[in-house]
Write a protein that holds these residues in place. Structure first.
Motif, PDB file in Angstrom:
ATOM      1  N   ARG A  75      -2.373  22.474  -1.331  1.00 11.35           N
ATOM      2  CA  ARG A  75      -3.246  21.717  -0.428  1.00 11.35           C
ATOM      3  C   ARG A  75      -4.265  20.966  -1.277  1.00 11.35           C
ATOM      4  O   ARG A  75      -4.791  21.506  -2.246  1.00 11.35           O
ATOM      5  N   VAL A  76      -4.580  19.733  -0.900  1.00 12.50           N
ATOM      6  CA  VAL A  76      -5.520  18.942  -1.684  1.00 12.50           C
ATOM      7  C   VAL A  76      -6.344  18.066  -0.749  1.00 12.50           C
ATOM      8  O   VAL A  76      -5.815  17.534   0.233  1.00 12.50           O
ATOM      9  N   GLU A  77      -7.635  17.931  -1.038  1.00  7.72           N
ATOM     10  CA  GLU A  77      -8.516  17.109  -0.207  1.00  7.72           C
ATOM     11  C   GLU A  77      -8.489  15.661  -0.693  1.00  7.72           C
ATOM     12  O   GLU A  77      -9.509  15.070  -1.053  1.00  7.72           O
ATOM     13  N   SER A  78      -7.316  15.099  -0.727  1.00  8.11           N
ATOM     14  CA  SER A  78      -7.138  13.731  -1.205  1.00  8.11           C
ATOM     15  C   SER A  78      -5.732  13.277  -0.868  1.00  8.11           C
ATOM     16  O   SER A  78      -4.800  14.083  -0.874  1.00  8.11           O
ATOM     17  N   TYR A  79      -5.583  11.973  -0.571  1.00  6.31           N
ATOM     18  CA  TYR A  79      -4.252  11.382  -0.486  1.00  6.31           C
ATOM     19  C   TYR A  79      -3.820  10.844  -1.851  1.00  6.31           C
ATOM     20  O   TYR A  79      -2.669  10.980  -2.253  1.00  6.31           O
ATOM     21  N   VAL A  80      -4.755  10.226  -2.564  1.00  4.52           N
ATOM     22  CA  VAL A  80      -4.433   9.526  -3.803  1.00  4.52           C
ATOM     23  C   VAL A  80      -3.877  10.475  -4.856  1.00  4.52           C
ATOM     24  O   VAL A  80      -3.022  10.093  -5.669  1.00  4.52           O
ATOM     25  N   LEU A  81      -4.309  11.746  -4.831  1.00  2.00           N
ATOM     26  CA  LEU A  81      -3.851  12.702  -5.832  1.00  2.00           C
ATOM     27  C   LEU A  81      -2.475  13.292  -5.535  1.00  2.00           C
ATOM     28  O   LEU A  81      -1.859  13.896  -6.418  1.00  2.00           O
ATOM     29  N   VAL A  82      -1.990  13.143  -4.320  1.00  2.00           N
ATOM     30  CA  VAL A  82      -0.745  13.814  -3.922  1.00  2.00           C
ATOM     31  C   VAL A  82       0.427  13.468  -4.842  1.00  2.00           C
ATOM     32  O   VAL A  82       1.139  14.371  -5.313  1.00  2.00           O
ATOM     33  N   PRO A  83       0.708  12.189  -5.144  1.00  3.57           N
ATOM     34  CA  PRO A  83       1.861  11.905  -6.018  1.00  3.57           C
ATOM     35  C   PRO A  83       1.763  12.572  -7.384  1.00  3.57           C
ATOM     36  O   PRO A  83       2.780  12.984  -7.955  1.00  3.57           O
ATOM     37  N   LEU A  84       0.541  12.699  -7.911  1.00  3.61           N
ATOM     38  CA  LEU A  84       0.369  13.337  -9.218  1.00  3.61           C
ATOM     39  C   LEU A  84       0.687  14.819  -9.166  1.00  3.61           C
ATOM     40  O   LEU A  84       1.042  15.423 -10.186  1.00  3.61           O
ATOM     41  N   LEU A  85       0.588  15.424  -7.994  1.00  6.82           N
ATOM     42  CA  LEU A  85       0.865  16.849  -7.834  1.00  6.82           C
ATOM     43  C   LEU A  85       2.328  17.119  -7.509  1.00  6.82           C
ATOM     44  O   LEU A  85       2.754  18.270  -7.468  1.00  6.82           O
TER      45      LEU A  85
END
Length: 336
Positions: free
Chosen positions: A248-258
């Motif tokens: 789970r992450v509080e960001s959309y922009v970071l999702v592809p990096l994860l």
């Protein structure tokens, strides 16, 4: 004989209702905002351009007013007290509202205004419209300021309160905003796509069973058995997928990096996926097995801004910026 005092002059001996603000220097709100953000008196003083003694005096007055230390010393520096933490969540909208109140005039000149326009937005929408909007404001209203506040949790949590004090909220249609005193207009659209690592063994056109078998990276997802308010989670629930959420992450922009370098899968906006792919991130973009996957981003504002000339100009600037957003690439829709 008629009383010669004007209506603005109090009558001696008369009782008046005192506001809690009557004896309060509103400059303290500015200092309080920086103090709670920096958690350091010296840095707060530097941020607002006052001397250290003046900042110390302001802190003393605030402590006396609230009956609380606000900051306490620790081995690593300073941390907020419980009341300080509560105030930190409240001071930002108050500061914005005061700036808007005292910046209001009977007319509006884009070239001379120093007004700050505040927008609550998810980092994805800021990624999409931020640059076109910043360029337009720099060209047409060079002395104005733009404050983009990116959400740190599900947009719906405080959005009904935020829209009352901020110039704009950029968000998909949500129940909390669809009320009589809130206005809206469409800004731009996108669509959901799936994103996986480039080496992941999954069909180019996955079915629901392929998606359900994977572990997921999801933005703004809340833990627990109930369906989250997060748009990605709600969309997956709508197409019949209850994901196993690994990250789970509080960001959309970071999702592809994860997602890159893992066997996990994510649901992201096409523009964001295409951007990371173009930047060389080793990922694949897959279509969602659903016909109705459009994302609608709207501009929302409170009715009290309807007749504000500055806000009218800003609404048009936002709409014009949205027209400058490049369209995402379009792939064929999956077969129903």
């Amino acid at each position: 004989m008629a009383d010669s005092r004007t209506a603005a002059e109090p009558i001696p001996g008369a009782r008046t209702a005192m506001s809690p603000l009557a004896d309060l220097d509103l400059n303290l709100v500015v200092f309080l905002r920086e103090l709670l953000a920096e958690r350091n008196v010296t840095r707060a003083a530097q941020r607002i351009g006052v001397t250290q003694p003046a900042a110390s005096a302001a802190l003393k007055r605030l402590r006396r007013h609230f009956g609380d230390d606000l900051l306490t010393r620790t081995l690593d520096g300073y941390e907020l007290t419980l009341l300080g933490t509560q105030l930190a969540a409240q001071v930002e909208p108050v500061h914005i509202a005061l700036e808007q109140l005292f910046a209001t005039t009977s007319g509006f000149d884009p070239l001379s205004t120093e007004r700050e326009f505040s927008v609550l937005v998810a980092d994805y929408a800021a990624f999409v419209i931020g640059n076109p909007l910043a360029r337009r404001l720099a060209a047409q209203t060079p002395r104005a300021r733009l404050h983009l506040t990116t959400v740190r949790e599900t947009m719906t949590t405080h959005v009904s309160r935020s829209v009352k004090v901020m110039d704009a909220v950029i968000a998909p249609p949500v129940r909390q905003l669809q009320v009589s005193e809130v206005r809206s207009r469409p800004l731009f659209t996108d669509e959901w796509v799936c994103l996986v690592d480039a080496g992941t063994d999954i069909p180019d056109r996955p079915g629901r069973e392929d998606l359900a078998a994977r572990s997921w990276v999801l933005p703004y997802h809340r833990g627990g058995a109930s369906v989250s308010d997060a748009p990605a989670t709600r969309f997956l629930d709508r197409i019949g997928i209850r994901p196993h959420v690994a990250v789970r992450v509080e960001s959309y922009v970071l999702v592809p990096l994860l997602v890159a370098g893992t066997d996990r899968i994510a649901l992201v906006q096409r523009r964001l996926a295409e951007h990371h792919l173009a930047q060389g991130l080793p990922v694949r973009i897959l279509p969602v097995p659903c016909e109705h996957r459009t994302i609608e981003e709207h501009l929302w504002w409170h009715e009290r801004f309807d007749d504000d000339p500055a806000h009218q100009w800003f609404r048009e600037a936002l709409s014009a910026a949205a027209t400058a957003i490049p369209r995402p690439k379009t792939e064929d829709r999956p077969a129903p």
